[in-house]
Enzyme design. Structure first.
Site, PDB file in Angstrom:
ATOM      1  N   SER A 127       2.968  -2.193  10.693  1.00  0.00           N
ATOM      2  CA  SER A 127       4.547  -2.208  10.531  1.00  0.00           C
ATOM      3  C   SER A 127       5.158  -3.514  10.729  1.00  0.00           C
ATOM      4  O   SER A 127       5.930  -3.936  11.208  1.00  0.00           O
ATOM      5  CB  SER A 127       4.912  -1.900  12.076  1.00  0.00           C
ATOM      6  OG  SER A 127       4.276  -0.489  12.513  1.00  0.00           O
ATOM      7  N   HIS A 145      -9.580   1.315   4.783  1.00  0.00           N
ATOM      8  CA  HIS A 145      -8.509   1.579   5.441  1.00  0.00           C
ATOM      9  C   HIS A 145      -8.391   2.349   6.495  1.00  0.00           C
ATOM     10  O   HIS A 145      -9.364   3.250   6.533  1.00  0.00           O
ATOM     11  CB  HIS A 145      -7.424   2.108   4.347  1.00  0.00           C
ATOM     12  CG  HIS A 145      -5.908   2.057   4.859  1.00  0.00           C
ATOM     13  ND1 HIS A 145      -5.414   3.264   5.714  1.00  0.00           N
ATOM     14  CD2 HIS A 145      -4.843   1.022   4.818  1.00  0.00           C
ATOM     15  CE1 HIS A 145      -4.335   2.676   6.089  1.00  0.00           C
ATOM     16  NE2 HIS A 145      -3.970   1.608   5.450  1.00  0.00           N
ATOM     17  N   GLU A 181      -5.825  -5.060  10.503  1.00  0.00           N
ATOM     18  CA  GLU A 181      -4.812  -3.902  10.868  1.00  0.00           C
ATOM     19  C   GLU A 181      -5.203  -3.025  12.100  1.00  0.00           C
ATOM     20  O   GLU A 181      -5.903  -2.418  12.164  1.00  0.00           O
ATOM     21  CB  GLU A 181      -5.011  -2.829   9.671  1.00  0.00           C
ATOM     22  CG  GLU A 181      -4.543  -3.521   8.362  1.00  0.00           C
ATOM     23  CD  GLU A 181      -3.803  -2.613   7.351  1.00  0.00           C
ATOM     24  OE1 GLU A 181      -2.670  -2.722   7.104  1.00  0.00           O
ATOM     25  OE2 GLU A 181      -4.737  -1.546   7.090  1.00  0.00           O
ATOM     26  N   LYS A 235       0.287   4.221  -0.325  1.00  0.00           N
ATOM     27  CA  LYS A 235      -0.439   5.670   0.147  1.00  0.00           C
ATOM     28  C   LYS A 235      -0.233   6.694  -0.833  1.00  0.00           C
ATOM     29  O   LYS A 235      -0.234   6.395  -2.190  1.00  0.00           O
ATOM     30  CB  LYS A 235      -0.052   5.870   1.478  1.00  0.00           C
ATOM     31  CG  LYS A 235       0.041   4.588   2.376  1.00  0.00           C
ATOM     32  CD  LYS A 235       0.004   4.822   3.909  1.00  0.00           C
ATOM     33  CE  LYS A 235       0.098   3.654   4.621  1.00  0.00           C
ATOM     34  NZ  LYS A 235       0.047   3.765   6.134  1.00  0.00           N
ATOM     35  N   GLU A 252      -6.583   4.895   7.832  1.00  0.00           N
ATOM     36  CA  GLU A 252      -6.834   6.310   7.292  1.00  0.00           C
ATOM     37  C   GLU A 252      -7.971   6.704   6.831  1.00  0.00           C
ATOM     38  O   GLU A 252      -8.288   8.111   6.961  1.00  0.00           O
ATOM     39  CB  GLU A 252      -5.436   6.553   6.611  1.00  0.00           C
ATOM     40  CG  GLU A 252      -4.277   6.375   7.367  1.00  0.00           C
ATOM     41  CD  GLU A 252      -2.882   5.574   6.492  1.00  0.00           C
ATOM     42  OE1 GLU A 252      -3.030   5.684   5.137  1.00  0.00           O
ATOM     43  OE2 GLU A 252      -2.099   5.320   7.133  1.00  0.00           O
ATOM     44  N   GLY A 271       2.096   2.191  10.744  1.00  0.00           N
ATOM     45  CA  GLY A 271       2.858   3.106  10.678  1.00  0.00           C
ATOM     46  C   GLY A 271       3.546   3.756  12.061  1.00  0.00           C
ATOM     47  O   GLY A 271       4.196   4.694  11.958  1.00  0.00           O
ATOM     48  N   ASN A 276       0.849  -1.174   0.027  1.00  0.00           N
ATOM     49  CA  ASN A 276      -0.054  -0.085  -0.128  1.00  0.00           C
ATOM     50  C   ASN A 276       1.000   1.195  -0.060  1.00  0.00           C
ATOM     51  O   ASN A 276       1.442   1.604   1.155  1.00  0.00           O
ATOM     52  CB  ASN A 276      -0.889   0.065   1.253  1.00  0.00           C
ATOM     53  CG  ASN A 276      -1.718   1.201   1.513  1.00  0.00           C
ATOM     54  OD1 ASN A 276      -1.824   1.909   0.335  1.00  0.00           O
ATOM     55  ND2 ASN A 276      -2.273   1.613   2.511  1.00  0.00           N
TER      56      ASN A 276
HETATM   57  C1  PEP Z   1      -0.784   0.191   6.014  1.00  0.00           C
HETATM   58  O1  PEP Z   1      -0.872   1.299   5.442  1.00  0.00           O
HETATM   59  O2  PEP Z   1      -1.743  -0.340   5.739  1.00  0.00           O
HETATM   60  C2  PEP Z   1       0.105  -0.294   6.815  1.00  0.00           C
HETATM   61  C3  PEP Z   1       0.060  -1.277   7.502  1.00  0.00           C
HETATM   62  O3  PEP Z   1       1.054   0.511   6.949  1.00  0.00           O
HETATM   63  P1  PEP Z   1       2.539   0.117   7.698  1.00  0.00           P
HETATM   64  O4  PEP Z   1       2.864  -1.001   7.202  1.00  0.00           O
HETATM   65  O5  PEP Z   1       3.440   1.506   7.344  1.00  0.00           O
HETATM   66  O6  PEP Z   1       2.191  -0.009   9.342  1.00  0.00           O
END
Ligand code: PEP
Length: 244
Positions: free
Chosen positions: A207, A91, A161, A10, A93, A167, A8
């Site tokens: 992460s 997601h 998630e 972003k 965000e 992040g 992803n």
């Molecule tokens: C994500 O954007 O779905 C995500 C898991 O980001 P990160 O791996 O940076 O934590």
């Protein structure tokens, strides 16, 4: 089943950077498959660059209406026409920064299934919800509201998630993630059947990096990962894909 490792990106990477990433990725793939969600502006370039390689291109979001007066939005048919084969829905965000409601997420999911773009439904609890023992309730509410009334769940991917892990560098332990995945599988079985739920890939996100992915993928209910930060570098992303 080969793990599904979705990148992803972003709001990162131009068209040129996308092309360069995919060209660099091809020789590193071996026999494995890559799944990449670039920004809307680079989807077409990504699809072109990914031709004749085992690289699936998707999108990070979409609108729920087929068309109309929705300034700044992108429809599922527009994504399909570009060659996108999957789309992230809900997601964290989008839920928490852009305030997408559970009802909107449900409508997007229905639209994606109608369009035959594989939805990757993202769910997960916030830190205060985990700390107050509400994780299972949140997962049940998010899955039930998103999937309500949908009879065919065969073409669905779920991504668990935890919001506190996205992040932040704080990854869930493999045991913690496995427990949440098991809960999701049980709810999915209640919403469809055990047979269908067993086939729905449930990815972990939050992460993930080349050092912690093996422990996560070793869990019986974790079928892949949704990766933000660690997917932006081609060496790191290819390491993730090649983890057995
Ligand atoms: C994500 O954007 O779905 C995500 C898991 O980001 P990160 O791996 O940076 O934590």
């Amino acid at each position: 089943m080969e793990p599904i490792i979705i990148a992803n990106w972003k709001m990162h990477k131009s068209q040129d950077e996308t092309r360069a990433f995919i060209e660099a990725l091809k020789p590193l793939l071996g026999s494995k498959k890559a799944w990449i969600a670039p920004p809307f502006t680079a989807i077409q370039e990504a699809v072109k660059a990914a031709q004749n390689a085992k690289i699936v291109i998707g999108a990070q979001n979409m609108h729920d209406a087929p068309q109309g007066a929705f300034t700044g939005q992108i429809s599922s048919s527009m994504l399909k026409a570009l060659g996108a084969q999957f789309v992230l829905i809900g997601h964290s965000e989008c839920r928490h920064v852009f305030c997408e409601s559970e009802d909107l997420i449900h409508r997007k999911l229905v639209r994606a299934l109608e369009e035959k773009i594989t939805p990757v439904l993202c769910i997960g609890e916030k830190l205060e919800e985990r700390e107050t023992d509400q994780t299972a309730d949140v997962l049940r509410r998010q899955l039930t509201s998103a999937l309500e009334g949908i009879s065919d769940l065969q073409d669905l991917i779920v991504a668990y998630e935890p919001v506190w892990a996205i992040g932040t560098g704080k990854v869930a332990s493999p045991e913690m993630a496995q427990e949440a995945h098991m809960i999701c599988r049980k709810i999915l079985a209640e919403l469809s059947s055990e047979k269908i739920a067993a086939k729905i890939p449930i990815l972990y996100g939050g992460s993930v990096n080349p050092k912690n992915i093996a422990g996560l993928l070793a869990q019986p209910d974790i079928e892949g990962a949704l990766v933000g930060g660690a997917s932006l570098d081609v060496n790191s992303y290819s390491q993730l894909i090649r983890t057995p």
